[in-house]
Scaffold this active site. Sequence first.
Site: not given
Ligand code: 7XF
Length: 401
Positions: A63, A116, A188
Amino acid sequence: MSSKHSNSAWHAATLSIHGGEPVNDPQGALVAPMYQTSTFVFPSAEIGGGRFAGELPGYIYSRLGNPTVRQLEQRVAALEGMEDAAASATGMGAVAATTMAFLAAGDHVIASDCIYGCSHALFSHLFTRFGIQVTFIDMAAPQALENALQANTKMVFLETPANPHLKLIDLAPVGKFCAQHGLKFIVDNTFMTPLLQRPGEYGCHLVVHSATKYLNGHGDVVAGIVTGSAEDIELIKLTTLKDMGATMSPHDAWLILRGLKTLALRMERHCENAKVVANWLQAHKAVERVYFPGFDTTLGQTLIGPDKQMKDSGAVIAFDMKGGYQDAVKILNQLQMIRLAVSLGDAETLIQHPASMTHSPLSPEARAQAGIGEGLVRLSVGLEHIDDIIADLEQAFGVLN
Ligand code: 7XF
């Protein structure tokens, strides 16, 4: 980055294969071995204590650090053109650990209104419970940042292109604004990857990714990573990441290292396929509007190009159906090869309905503010042969006739 094997002058395609420290395996393995171990044996009690005190080098417990995870961190940092990186269990782990490392009760954050769903939920629900205020704004509007600024503002957070409908934000003015006001600037970069966009070149301090997506690229890992200055990354590692525990497993790091080797090749094909699909959708009579960076007649023109913020449009497309939710559902249920699933950046073309899926954590008002309607569909264009992608879309849209 100065070692013989880690040259910042290398092209991104090379950095995705060789970036960071070279593999230095006693057996001469080309590929870094996977250190699938929870803990590390200390040669002596004194050395163990010295490692905990930060006085001696060496691993302690996975960790707190792991050689396979470290290799990935160095590679992505090199790729992003940043000093260092911290890998996390998920993209949300990266967003949460990065933002919370620099915030305390009483602070204020300015966030883009189109991000997101779970990032939006983290900011609007969890942050407020801990006394952190968030203002969501349309960051593409130039005066909006000035208007949202408060005496206690500490941070600006955005996505560009934004999930789910690819709204673009010019990073340079936001970077300038953050520098003027001493704000931490976080981007992001999941939708672009460092191959297509390097926010650090525009004043961004910390770049977060859901490594679940293009960085890994094979749909078999949930992971995250943040890159930034060595000082900021150390703070994240020693505070939020270590104590909240959203660290990455060595197995996931190993898989992402493997996936990264083909990132440049994959992005090229993703982008090529996406352009064809975007044009096909644009020409279809059942489609009201296509959201695709290359079609953005205002910012797209100024932001996309070989020497510009974005090297290409990426491969996520969103579109509004003329027939709204009813028609969207008909198509989603009719597709065969294209898979009905959230996530993006995989070899498989994926399709989903943001209002009821990825962006369902937003209130109806927040969805309206972000422009996410009931007829909006999001498509992550994969690596299949383009003719097969189009053929599946053709047969699915056929149900509307
Ligand atoms: O924790 P994750 O690896 O799912 O990532 C979170 C995340 C962070 N930033 C952006 C721009 C994201 O698109 C995501 C996750 N997005 C997926 C999507 O939009 O399909 C999550 C599916 S519910």
